[in-house]
Design a protein around this motif. Structure first.
Motif, PDB file in Angstrom:
ATOM      1  N   GLU A  19       0.860  -1.242  -0.122  1.00  0.00           N
ATOM      2  CA  GLU A  19       0.159  -0.267   0.086  1.00  0.00           C
ATOM      3  C   GLU A  19       1.033   1.130  -0.003  1.00  0.00           C
ATOM      4  N   TRP A  20       2.136   1.402   0.037  1.00  0.00           N
ATOM      5  CA  TRP A  20       3.171   2.305   0.096  1.00  0.00           C
ATOM      6  C   TRP A  20       3.042   3.056  -1.188  1.00  0.00           C
ATOM      7  N   ARG A  21       3.147   4.449  -1.068  1.00  0.00           N
ATOM      8  CA  ARG A  21       3.041   5.546  -2.060  1.00  0.00           C
ATOM      9  C   ARG A  21       4.106   5.130  -3.337  1.00  0.00           C
ATOM     10  N   GLN A  22       3.742   5.397  -4.409  1.00  0.00           N
ATOM     11  CA  GLN A  22       4.728   5.318  -5.603  1.00  0.00           C
ATOM     12  C   GLN A  22       5.178   6.431  -5.957  1.00  0.00           C
ATOM     13  N   SER A  23       4.991   7.756  -5.319  1.00  0.00           N
ATOM     14  CA  SER A  23       5.649   8.905  -5.825  1.00  0.00           C
ATOM     15  C   SER A  23       5.929   9.898  -4.508  1.00  0.00           C
ATOM     16  N   MET A  24       6.492  11.070  -4.764  1.00  0.00           N
ATOM     17  CA  MET A  24       6.673  12.031  -3.791  1.00  0.00           C
ATOM     18  C   MET A  24       6.537  13.503  -4.078  1.00  0.00           C
ATOM     19  N   TYR A  25       6.203  14.349  -3.347  1.00  0.00           N
ATOM     20  CA  TYR A  25       5.896  15.821  -3.862  1.00  0.00           C
ATOM     21  C   TYR A  25       6.827  16.601  -3.205  1.00  0.00           C
ATOM     22  N   TYR A  26       7.378  17.363  -3.974  1.00  0.00           N
ATOM     23  CA  TYR A  26       8.695  18.425  -3.721  1.00  0.00           C
ATOM     24  C   TYR A  26       8.056  19.817  -3.774  1.00  0.00           C
TER      25      TYR A  26
ATOM     26  N   LEU B 167       2.268  10.342 -20.651  1.00  0.00           N
ATOM     27  CA  LEU B 167       2.939  10.108 -19.451  1.00  0.00           C
ATOM     28  C   LEU B 167       3.027  11.373 -18.463  1.00  0.00           C
ATOM     29  N   ILE B 168       3.463  12.480 -19.481  1.00  0.00           N
ATOM     30  CA  ILE B 168       3.524  13.763 -18.779  1.00  0.00           C
ATOM     31  C   ILE B 168       2.346  14.284 -18.437  1.00  0.00           C
ATOM     32  N   SER B 169       1.292  13.930 -18.973  1.00  0.00           N
ATOM     33  CA  SER B 169      -0.180  14.614 -18.474  1.00  0.00           C
ATOM     34  C   SER B 169      -0.452  13.874 -17.558  1.00  0.00           C
ATOM     35  N   ASN B 170      -0.359  12.513 -17.275  1.00  0.00           N
ATOM     36  CA  ASN B 170      -0.503  11.569 -16.239  1.00  0.00           C
ATOM     37  C   ASN B 170       0.287  11.819 -14.923  1.00  0.00           C
ATOM     38  N   LEU B 171       1.420  12.524 -15.046  1.00  0.00           N
ATOM     39  CA  LEU B 171       2.211  12.945 -14.090  1.00  0.00           C
ATOM     40  C   LEU B 171       1.569  14.281 -13.541  1.00  0.00           C
ATOM     41  N   LYS B 172       1.326  15.066 -14.295  1.00  0.00           N
ATOM     42  CA  LYS B 172       0.880  16.417 -13.741  1.00  0.00           C
ATOM     43  C   LYS B 172      -0.422  16.254 -13.025  1.00  0.00           C
ATOM     44  N   ASP B 173      -1.325  15.329 -13.464  1.00  0.00           N
ATOM     45  CA  ASP B 173      -2.588  15.007 -12.777  1.00  0.00           C
ATOM     46  C   ASP B 173      -2.114  14.501 -11.284  1.00  0.00           C
ATOM     47  N   GLU B 174      -1.328  13.688 -11.225  1.00  0.00           N
ATOM     48  CA  GLU B 174      -0.827  13.150  -9.982  1.00  0.00           C
ATOM     49  C   GLU B 174      -0.263  13.969  -9.283  1.00  0.00           C
ATOM     50  N   LEU B 175       0.614  15.080  -9.969  1.00  0.00           N
ATOM     51  CA  LEU B 175       1.211  15.855  -9.139  1.00  0.00           C
ATOM     52  C   LEU B 175      -0.014  16.785  -8.360  1.00  0.00           C
ATOM     53  N   TYR B 176      -0.552  17.229  -9.068  1.00  0.00           N
ATOM     54  CA  TYR B 176      -1.862  18.207  -8.494  1.00  0.00           C
ATOM     55  C   TYR B 176      -2.533  17.399  -7.496  1.00  0.00           C
ATOM     56  N   SER B 177      -2.758  16.350  -7.509  1.00  0.00           N
ATOM     57  CA  SER B 177      -3.597  15.431  -6.893  1.00  0.00           C
ATOM     58  C   SER B 177      -2.856  15.260  -5.558  1.00  0.00           C
ATOM     59  N   LEU B 178      -1.464  15.202  -5.523  1.00  0.00           N
ATOM     60  CA  LEU B 178      -0.685  15.168  -4.434  1.00  0.00           C
ATOM     61  C   LEU B 178      -0.835  16.512  -3.437  1.00  0.00           C
TER      62      LEU B 178
END
Length: 522
Positions: A416-423, A481-492
């Motif tokens: 269940e561990w997160r797969q990314s981090m926010y900086y 991939l970049i579009s998905n990462l942006k969505d994930e970034l804003y979600s974080l």
């Protein structure tokens, strides 16, 4: 009362007593934190300097416990990273965004040392604090107060429970001696938590006298990216004040004229901090030769300074062994962030690029962690506080944003561990003129948005480009991939509660909150 019933009554009492070895049942904690230690200068992580500057005692902790190979700082600068370590929260929550004019850390808020103290631990802090306000949650503290709490290497001044004390000697050795003295004099019937926090190897990288001439007659190799031309990153990586051109005379160990006043001496030593202030050695050099001369001086001083850190960690490990405390003491070594050791032509940190973002973290706890454990999960500095508390059985408040990785340390996969981090980095333009930016890092990819007076996105495929030389933000094959990462970034950002607009974020960079390196009073 029969004997059997009497025995049952006594069992809980004796169960809370110390063992025959003098160890408390709850584990002790020694959390050793250095300042600006790059993983590339730790031989448990990297072979780069293993042959000339091995970190034997840090490696011992890793060999006998666990090493985290993907631990990251959420804001790669000293004070903010330390605030996140003790609170388990991002800087927009704990309120400490930057070093320069960053205000005063709110000591009334929850921290893990307070939680340990409230649960019966003896707590102490010795060394670098660097959060402007007085430490809370400690039975004893003694921290650096010179130079805006950065401290000095020689003859430092400490605040000892609020009283300034001048000490004679080399800071790394002194700080260890004070820590060991506290360990010897603490109450023996309670578990303890000691935060041993070195100034080293922070700028100006002053070695102990016995190590000043190490490697004097040899040249250390330049990093592969030393002559980076910043192609595709001109407005970000290519516009900083942290290349070899920005070493000052103090960094280069040049001696001021005897005729100068104290104020004039300080100004003379600080020459080099600003653009067009070129520090020259006592020999005629220019161009690449001058840059490489400065690099050699810098890297040798940096590594020699670390040698004393490693020596003193050895003293601490020996103390634990000699006093039969090894088995029941959690020993952690970490740094508040990484550091550039000439990569991309730089010193310092701040950027979300790998050398700065990546923080060393090794931990030993023989009762629970098997030797040579390697953790590859994406861990960040907000995870350290809840992990420490989880290891000793102290409750973690719901408002703590980090998560415990004790499960992984124990050898149990955490699906269940997160797969990314926010900086997120805020400080601008002083020091070093690094654009404020935020981003996301996964196990393979990195997306960064620089936003202060530019609007620049960068994207890196770390598997194919570990040195982060090729900004692929416009590459057509990566757009989904970049579009998905942006969505994930804003979600974080939303998950962690940072929904500030760009104008509001710029205001944080512009605001003088007081505190360290500020004339604004509390």
């Amino acid at each position: 009362m029969n004997k059997f019933f009497l025995l049952l009554c006594l069992i809980p009492v004796f169960g809370n007593c110390q063992s025959d070895t003098g160890q408390s049942q709850k584990p002790n904690i020694i959390f050793i934190l250095s300042d600006d230690h790059a993983t590339s200068a730790i031989s448990a992580y990297n072979d780069r300097y293993k042959g000339i500057a091995p970190t034997t005692n840090i490696d011992k902790i890793a060999d006998e416990g666990a090493v985290l190979i993907n631990a990251f700082s959420t804001n790669a600068i000293c004070g903010p990273s330390r605030a996140s370590i003790v609170t388990g929260k991002y800087n927009h929550i704990n309120g400490y965004y930057k070093n320069y004019q960053g205000g005063y850390f709110d000591g009334t808020q929850w921290t893990y040392p307070k939680a340990l103290q409230n649960s019966g631990y003896q707590t102490a802090l010795v060394g670098k604090w660097h959060l402007a306000s007085e430490p809370r949650g400690f039975d004893y503290y003694k921290y650096h107060i010179d130079h805006g709490e950065q401290g000095v290497y020689w003859n430092p001044t400490y605040s000892e429970n609020g009283i300034p004390v001048n000490e004679k000697g080399y800071a790394t050795n002194l700080t260890t001696d004070f820590a060991l003295e506290w360990l010897k004099n603490k109450e023996s019937d309670k578990p303890f938590c000691l935060l041993l926090q070195y100034k080293a190897p922070h700028r100006e990288w002053a070695p102990d006298k016995k190590y000043e001439e190490l490697w004097e007659h040899e040249d250390l190799p330049l990093p592969d990216t030393f002559y980076d031309d910043y192609k595709g990153r001109e407005q970000t990586a290519g516009d900083t004040h942290m290349t070899m051109d920005f070493f000052n005379r103090r960094d280069m160990k040049l001696m001021p004229p005897d005729s100068l006043t104290k104020k004039e001496t300080r100004k003379w030593l600080d020459f080099g901090n600003n653009p067009n202030e070129v520090v020259l050695p006592n020999v005629s050099l220019k161009g690449k030769a001058l840059k490489e001369w400065k690099y050699q001086k810098y890297i040798k001083d940096y590594l020699a300074t670390i040698k004393s850190v490693d020596d003193n960690i050895g003293k601490v490990l020996n103390y634990l062994k000699e006093n039969n405390l090894e088995k029941n003491t959690i020993v952690i070594y970490a740094s508040d962030q990484g550091f550039f050791l000439g990569e991309h032509g730089w010193f310092d940190k701040r950027f979300m690029y790998e050398e700065s973002l990546r923080m060393p973290f090794v931990i030993r706890y023989p009762e629970k962690i098997k030797p040579k454990t390697v953790i590859a999960d994406v861990i960040s500095n907000i995870d350290l506080a809840p992990t420490v508390l989880d290891m000793v059985g102290v409750d973690i408040p719901k408002e703590v944003q980090g998560k415990s990785f004790f499960k992984q340390l124990s050898g149990i996969p955490n699906t269940e561990w997160r797969q990314s981090m926010y900086y997120h980095y805020y400080e601008y333009p002083f020091w070093h003129h690094v654009q404020p930016h935020y981003g996301i890092r996964t196990d393979r990819y990195k997306l960064i948005h620089f936003y202060y007076d530019v609007d620049v996105w960068e994207f890196y495929d770390l598997e194919n480009d570990p040195n982060e030389l090729n900004n692929l933000i416009e590459d057509k094959s990566y757009q989904l991939l970049i579009s998905n990462l942006k969505d994930e970034l804003y979600s974080l950002k939303k998950e962690y509660g940072n929904n500030l607009s760009l104008d509001e974020l710029r205001k944080i960079s512009d605001t003088n909150f007081g505190g360290l390196e500020s004339h604004k009073k509390k």
